[in-house]
Design a protein around this motif. Structure first.
Motif, PDB file in Angstrom:
ATOM      1  N   UNK A  26       0.841  -1.202   0.000  1.00 35.13           N
ATOM      2  CA  UNK A  26       0.000   0.000   0.000  1.00 35.13           C
ATOM      3  C   UNK A  26       0.874   1.249   0.000  1.00 35.13           C
ATOM      4  N   UNK A  27       0.534   2.178  -0.907  1.00 34.95           N
ATOM      5  CA  UNK A  27       1.324   3.402  -1.037  1.00 34.95           C
ATOM      6  C   UNK A  27       0.890   4.471  -0.051  1.00 34.95           C
ATOM      7  N   UNK A  28       1.894   5.186   0.453  1.00 34.50           N
ATOM      8  CA  UNK A  28       1.687   6.308   1.361  1.00 34.50           C
ATOM      9  C   UNK A  28       0.812   7.352   0.680  1.00 34.50           C
ATOM     10  N   UNK A  29      -0.095   7.927   1.407  1.00 27.02           N
ATOM     11  CA  UNK A  29      -0.985   9.001   0.993  1.00 27.02           C
ATOM     12  C   UNK A  29      -2.160   8.533   0.144  1.00 27.02           C
ATOM     13  N   UNK A  30      -1.915   7.692  -0.892  1.00 27.29           N
ATOM     14  CA  UNK A  30      -3.050   7.279  -1.720  1.00 27.29           C
ATOM     15  C   UNK A  30      -3.820   6.132  -1.074  1.00 27.29           C
TER      16      UNK A  30
ATOM     17  N   UNK B   3      -3.952   4.943   9.115  1.00 30.06           N
ATOM     18  CA  UNK B   3      -5.254   4.663   8.507  1.00 30.06           C
ATOM     19  C   UNK B   3      -5.019   3.976   7.167  1.00 30.06           C
ATOM     20  N   UNK B   4      -5.932   3.091   6.758  1.00 32.90           N
ATOM     21  CA  UNK B   4      -5.914   2.622   5.370  1.00 32.90           C
ATOM     22  C   UNK B   4      -7.280   2.855   4.745  1.00 32.90           C
ATOM     23  N   UNK B   5      -7.270   3.061   3.433  1.00 31.35           N
ATOM     24  CA  UNK B   5      -8.525   3.246   2.703  1.00 31.35           C
ATOM     25  C   UNK B   5      -9.321   1.948   2.717  1.00 31.35           C
ATOM     26  N   UNK B   6     -10.617   2.060   2.472  1.00 32.72           N
ATOM     27  CA  UNK B   6     -11.505   0.897   2.518  1.00 32.72           C
ATOM     28  C   UNK B   6     -11.139  -0.157   1.473  1.00 32.72           C
ATOM     29  N   UNK B   7     -10.854   0.257   0.237  1.00 34.92           N
ATOM     30  CA  UNK B   7     -10.562  -0.729  -0.814  1.00 34.92           C
ATOM     31  C   UNK B   7      -9.327  -1.570  -0.509  1.00 34.92           C
ATOM     32  N   UNK B   8      -8.197  -0.933  -0.179  1.00 35.30           N
ATOM     33  CA  UNK B   8      -7.034  -1.734   0.211  1.00 35.30           C
ATOM     34  C   UNK B   8      -7.318  -2.624   1.422  1.00 35.30           C
TER      35      UNK B   8
END
Ligand SMILES: [Zn+2]
Length: 535
Positions: free
Chosen positions: A96-100, A233-238
């Protein structure tokens, strides 16, 4: 409820609150020259000088033992060279990429953070609440592990306010601050919250802009080494991909986590990430003004608003200054306008303290520092109002008390609001946990009754539809973005309605002898009773 403070037969006269002051102070403080008022930044001295000049011009006196300012020791940590957050050992590796896709940070004041092959455990809502019979950490040892946590509390989807965590209304267990505090108490090496827009009450852009760049925290002994190494935090999709890689179904486990007795689930994958920190220790400042009382100057009524905002932030359309005009230049303008009106009306028996606090956006740090190191003892602080974003949509027919049902201050404002022919309404979005999201909470936590209340969305011109649309536009287009800029066309008549209520309540408290308390059912009542009894 038995009202012990509804003795006033007549409300104090309506004040003359200056719209010009509100406009001037909001416009000035949100000017590009202050670069978005980041605490401990190069522009802070000029920001403080301006606020002090306005307090002085309003007729206040320096409130910190003859000084206008109170030092708030902070440490600033900026993460650099952030590696991707990787998960290995599942069906397929995930990076997982930082920020995105994700953001990571740390509370630990240390030059380097390394998280290597840490076992990942899904702990549902990450709540340990013995008084509610709920423990998401029961029977699982997460020491040195990475916990993945859902935002808000388990019953946030409930339509009513009934449920183990007050239904749709967010409790403190739903706040991200709590999630990280509990994960650290459990010994987790990393605590990662899954971002979902609805229960978080804001989009990924807000997470990204708040969690990247310089992060501030209190500069205390021990350098926060008792906290988890990594928070993020991580986004929902990842997140969904992570669960899929682990052979699990995110939606099914998230659903299971809403039920009492949920058991934490090891995902069988390992997390790694790392970054280096640049560290800078520097004090920011609270501004303290006072209108001394004539009979009981040691008893104080408090008006507060945060002066800080985000500083430079992610550019949108070439603009990278988060001016924070509404959030919260307008609140500081409210302090100045209230001070002026009160000085003009003459001093009250008790003192009035006007507090412009720093570092609210970094986690209520300035107000928490004042509450831990009060200039005026909290046991003798009668109560007050915090202002964070004034209403510039125009006059409204309603008045909303955030976190209603907490204190007797609500009984005091009821007749004042009724006199304006406005209706008191419940919060439109109790799931957003508004009461825990601004500076009044720092004082409430220490027992001081504080009101968080303002006009709602029922516009006199346009009704609820127009009001809701205006609120949505603010949250989507301007909240915590460079577009929160001063607009000369704003209609301040709604702010005047609210400031009139704050003025009248403040005046009644400051000229009276009452000690409004929290209701019996409030989580803050016991703290107040103890603090007052020790007086
Ligand atoms: Zn704010």
């Amino acid at each position: 409820m038995v009202c012990t403070v509804c003795h006033a037969q007549t409300a104090p006269a309506a004040p003359d609150i200056s719209v010009d002051t509100l406009k001037t102070v909001t416009r000035e403080l949100s000017d590009d020259k202050f670069e978005g008022r980041a605490p401990a930044s190069e522009t802070e001295p000029a920001v403080l000088e301006y606020i002090v000049s306005q307090f002085k011009a309003a007729g206040l006196k320096p409130g910190n033992n003859g000084k206008w300012l109170q030092d708030v020791p902070l440490v600033q940590i900026t993460a650099q060279n952030v590696k991707p957050l990787t998960f290995t050992g599942g069906k397929q590796p995930l990076s997982l990429d930082y920020r995105t896709d994700m953001v990571v940070a740390t509370y630990r004041v240390t030059p380097e953070i390394d998280l290597l092959n840490s076992d990942v455990v899904f702990v549902g809502y990450g709540i340990n609440a013995p008084e509610r019979g709920w423990n998401d950490y029961a029977g699982v040892d997460v020491k040195g592990k990475t916990v993945v946590i859902l935002v808000n509390d388990p019953d946030w989807k409930t339509a009513s306010r009934e449920g183990p965590f007050e239904g749709r209304a967010m409790t403190y267990y739903g706040r991200w601050t709590y999630k990280y505090e509990e994960a650290a108490r459990q010994g987790a090496a990393a605590a990662i919250i899954v971002h979902q827009t609805e229960p978080a009450a804001y989009g990924w852009g807000v997470v990204r802009s708040s969690w990247t760049g310089p992060q501030l925290e209190p500069d205390i002994a021990g350098d926060h080494m008792d906290q988890s190494k990594v928070i993020g935090w991580i986004q929902l999709d990842p997140a969904k991909k992570l669960f899929a890689a682990a052979g699990k179904d995110f939606d099914a486990l998230a659903e299971a986590a809403t039920h009492k007795g949920f058991k934490a689930v090891p995902l069988g994958v390992k997390a790694s990430t790392g970054f280096v920190n640049s560290i800078r220790r520097q004090a920011s400042k609270n501004v303290v003004g006072i209108l001394p009382g004539t009979e009981k100057p040691d008893e104080v009524v408090l008006f507060s608003a945060h002066w800080d905002h985000l500083g430079k932030c992610d550019a949108i359309q070439g603009d990278d200054i988060c001016n924070g005009a509404l959030d919260n230049a307008s609140g500081v303008a409210g302090l100045v306008a209230l001070a002026k009106a009160n000085v003009e009306a003459g001093p009250t028996k008790r003192s009035q303290v006007y507090l412009a606090v720093t570092a609210e956006e970094s986690g209520l740090l300035g107000s928490a520092y004042y509450a831990a190191n009060p200039v005026f003892p909290l046991a003798k602080t009668v109560g007050g109002v915090n202002m964070d974003v004034l209403n510039v949509k125009g006059r409204v027919n309603n008045f909303v008390i955030t976190g209603a049902g907490k204190s007797e201050l609500e009984d005091m404002v009821r007749p004042l609001v009724a006199a304006q022919e406005r209706a008191i309404e419940p919060e439109a979005h109790p799931e957003a946990g508004g009461y825990y999201r601004s500076d009044h909470f720092s004082f409430a936590k220490k027992g001081v009754p504080m009101l968080d209340a303002a006009g709602g969305n029922d516009l006199v011109k346009g009704g609820k539809e127009a009001g809701e649309a205006a609120d949505k536009d603010y949250v989507d287009q301007r909240y915590h973005k460079p577009q929160d800029e001063y607009d000369p066309n704003w209609d301040w008549s709604g702010a005047i309605q609210d400031l009139t209520v704050y003025y009248q309540m403040g005046r009644e408290l400051a000229d009276g002898t009452s000690w409004p308390n929290w209701y019996e059912s409030s989580e803050f009542r016991k703290i107040r009773d103890q603090s007052r009894a020790a007086e």
